[in-house]
Design a protein around this motif. Sequence first.
Motif, short mmCIF file in Angstrom:
data_model
loop_
_atom_site.label_atom_id
_atom_site.label_comp_id
_atom_site.label_asym_id
_atom_site.label_seq_id
_atom_site.Cartn_x
_atom_site.Cartn_y
_atom_site.Cartn_z
N TYR A 230 0.74 -1.34 -0.04
CA TYR A 230 0.04 0.27 0.05
C TYR A 230 0.94 1.18 0.03
O TYR A 230 1.71 1.56 0.80
N VAL A 231 0.75 1.86 -1.00
CA VAL A 231 1.75 3.19 -1.17
C VAL A 231 0.94 4.44 -0.82
O VAL A 231 0.00 4.95 -1.55
N LEU A 232 1.49 5.10 0.11
CA LEU A 232 0.54 6.45 0.58
C LEU A 232 1.27 7.40 -0.30
O LEU A 232 2.41 7.88 -0.07
N CYS A 233 0.66 7.90 -1.30
CA CYS A 233 1.25 8.96 -2.10
C CYS A 233 1.33 10.48 -1.54
O CYS A 233 1.49 11.18 -2.28
N VAL A 237 0.30 13.96 -6.63
CA VAL A 237 -0.77 13.42 -7.59
C VAL A 237 -0.07 12.81 -8.79
O VAL A 237 -0.78 11.91 -9.10
N GLN A 238 1.00 13.13 -9.11
CA GLN A 238 1.84 12.67 -10.30
C GLN A 238 2.18 11.26 -9.99
O GLN A 238 1.98 10.39 -10.97
N ILE A 239 2.88 11.13 -8.72
CA ILE A 239 3.05 9.43 -8.62
C ILE A 239 2.07 8.53 -8.30
O ILE A 239 1.90 7.56 -8.53
N TYR A 240 0.88 9.47 -7.65
CA TYR A 240 -0.25 8.48 -7.62
C TYR A 240 -0.96 8.24 -8.83
O TYR A 240 -1.37 6.85 -9.27
N LYS A 241 -0.98 9.06 -9.78
CA LYS A 241 -1.63 8.63 -11.39
C LYS A 241 -0.69 7.72 -11.78
O LYS A 241 -0.89 6.60 -12.73
N GLN A 242 0.71 7.99 -11.67
CA GLN A 242 1.63 7.12 -12.45
C GLN A 242 1.57 5.48 -11.83
O GLN A 242 1.48 4.55 -12.71
N LEU A 243 1.30 5.48 -10.61
CA LEU A 243 1.11 3.97 -9.85
C LEU A 243 -0.13 3.42 -10.58
O LEU A 243 -0.13 2.27 -10.76
N GLN A 244 -1.19 4.27 -10.64
CA GLN A 244 -2.38 3.62 -11.13
C GLN A 244 -2.38 3.37 -12.53
O GLN A 244 -3.11 2.20 -12.87
N ASN A 245 -1.72 4.11 -13.22
CA ASN A 245 -1.45 3.68 -14.73
C ASN A 245 -0.64 2.58 -14.94
O ASN A 245 -0.94 1.83 -15.72
N GLU A 246 0.41 2.40 -14.06
CA GLU A 246 1.20 0.95 -14.36
C GLU A 246 0.51 -0.20 -13.98
O GLU A 246 0.73 -1.08 -14.42
N ASN A 247 -0.77 -0.05 -12.94
CA ASN A 247 -1.35 -1.30 -12.61
C ASN A 247 -0.58 -2.51 -12.06
O ASN A 247 -0.85 -3.65 -12.54
N HIS A 248 0.58 -2.15 -11.52
CA HIS A 248 1.21 -3.32 -11.00
C HIS A 248 0.38 -4.26 -9.91
O HIS A 248 0.05 -3.54 -9.08
N ARG A 250 1.04 -5.69 -7.36
CA ARG A 250 1.57 -5.48 -6.00
C ARG A 250 1.25 -4.32 -5.43
O ARG A 250 1.50 -4.11 -4.21
N PHE A 251 1.00 -3.10 -6.28
CA PHE A 251 0.79 -1.98 -5.65
C PHE A 251 -0.52 -1.65 -5.39
O PHE A 251 -1.29 -1.64 -6.27
N ILE A 252 -0.94 -1.03 -4.16
CA ILE A 252 -2.19 -0.20 -4.04
C ILE A 252 -1.92 1.19 -3.96
O ILE A 252 -1.78 1.33 -2.74
N PRO A 253 -2.17 2.15 -4.63
CA PRO A 253 -1.74 3.37 -4.42
C PRO A 253 -2.84 4.14 -3.70
O PRO A 253 -4.02 4.00 -4.17
N LEU A 254 -2.59 4.95 -2.77
CA LEU A 254 -3.73 5.65 -1.90
C LEU A 254 -3.23 7.18 -2.13
O LEU A 254 -2.05 7.67 -1.69
N PRO A 255 -4.32 7.89 -2.32
CA PRO A 255 -3.93 9.40 -2.41
C PRO A 255 -3.90 10.13 -0.87
O PRO A 255 -4.13 9.19 0.08
N TYR A 256 -3.74 11.32 -0.86
CA TYR A 256 -3.80 11.81 0.45
C TYR A 256 -4.88 11.71 1.33
O TYR A 256 -5.87 11.94 0.80
N ILE A 257 -4.85 11.30 2.35
CA ILE A 257 -5.69 10.99 3.42
C ILE A 257 -5.84 12.01 4.53
O ILE A 257 -4.93 12.13 5.56
N SER A 258 -6.92 12.85 4.56
CA SER A 258 -6.86 14.01 5.48
C SER A 258 -7.42 13.79 6.86
O SER A 258 -7.19 14.16 7.82
N SER A 259 -8.14 12.57 6.95
CA SER A 259 -9.03 12.25 8.10
C SER A 259 -8.38 10.94 8.70
O SER A 259 -8.03 9.98 8.03
N ARG A 260 -8.21 11.10 10.06
CA ARG A 260 -7.63 9.87 10.70
C ARG A 260 -8.67 8.96 10.97
O ARG A 260 -8.33 7.69 10.99
N GLN A 261 -9.65 9.32 10.97
CA GLN A 261 -11.10 8.32 11.11
C GLN A 261 -11.38 7.53 10.07
O GLN A 261 -11.92 6.49 10.09
#
Length: 271
Positions: A230-233, A237-248, A250-261
């Motif tokens: 799980y890759v916290l990007c 945004v660039q690395i997040y979209k890059q990982l999504q497009n690669e469709n690897h 073993r990778f699960i890209p996650l964008p910025y998560i603002s809420s701890r809950q």
Amino acid sequence: MKTVLFLPLLQIPSGHHQAADALKEDLLAMAPQWQCHKVELLSSRLGQAEKLISSVYLQWIRHFPKTYSILYDQAVIRQKKAHLSFRYYEILFRRHIKNVVQHIQPDLIVCTHALPSYLLNRLKLSKEIANPVVNVYTDYFIHHLWGIEAIDYHFVGHPYMKTKLMKKGVPESRIFVTGIPIHPYITISKRKGQTERLCYSGLISGGSLGIGAFTELLKKISPNDPIDYYVLCGKNVQIYKQLQNENHPRFIPLPYISSRQEPIEITFLNL
């Protein structure tokens, strides 16, 4: 009733603030009658100028990451002197941080950033303050800006860091391998609708800005790797979209998560 002072740096939601908040929440859960204060050094000393400094700092990292990395490396990592003196930091902040401590009179001071730790270490060495101070390291290495000699306790993220501190003369009894503090609101759960697999889970993070040697690191991970990463990007945004497009696989890209809950859904192996 006890009083605890937390000292991160900059107002941006960095790991230094997150660690301080995590410790504060856990402490108040155990002892709700305690008083906890969090003071950010730059804004309390420089006022609105801190926002400008933070903005320039962030723009520098975003647009010129290599120059930032080189200067950071030279300034605090590769220094060979046994006792470094950061004189300009002391001119700007030493008296101020001393005044903060004398005003709050904390029973314990927790440093989640190296600069407050450095200043407090200098103050304790010169016998100007006697309050107990704890370093809580938010990295897996210890650079030269951190105060060491007069700091009472060290909370480190890995046994390797404990070994490094002991080589610097810190007694083993004052070092605790705790990992990096995680806020109690942060939870993980199995991914909905996904069958359990015999696979481990790993977490890769570049902080809130999503910086680091992502490309080099991820190239080394095989599609047949037994770990789901799980890759916290962060806000990258660039690395997040890059990982999504690669469709690897073993990778699960996650964008910025603002809420701890907001839970991070993770599939993991029941051992």
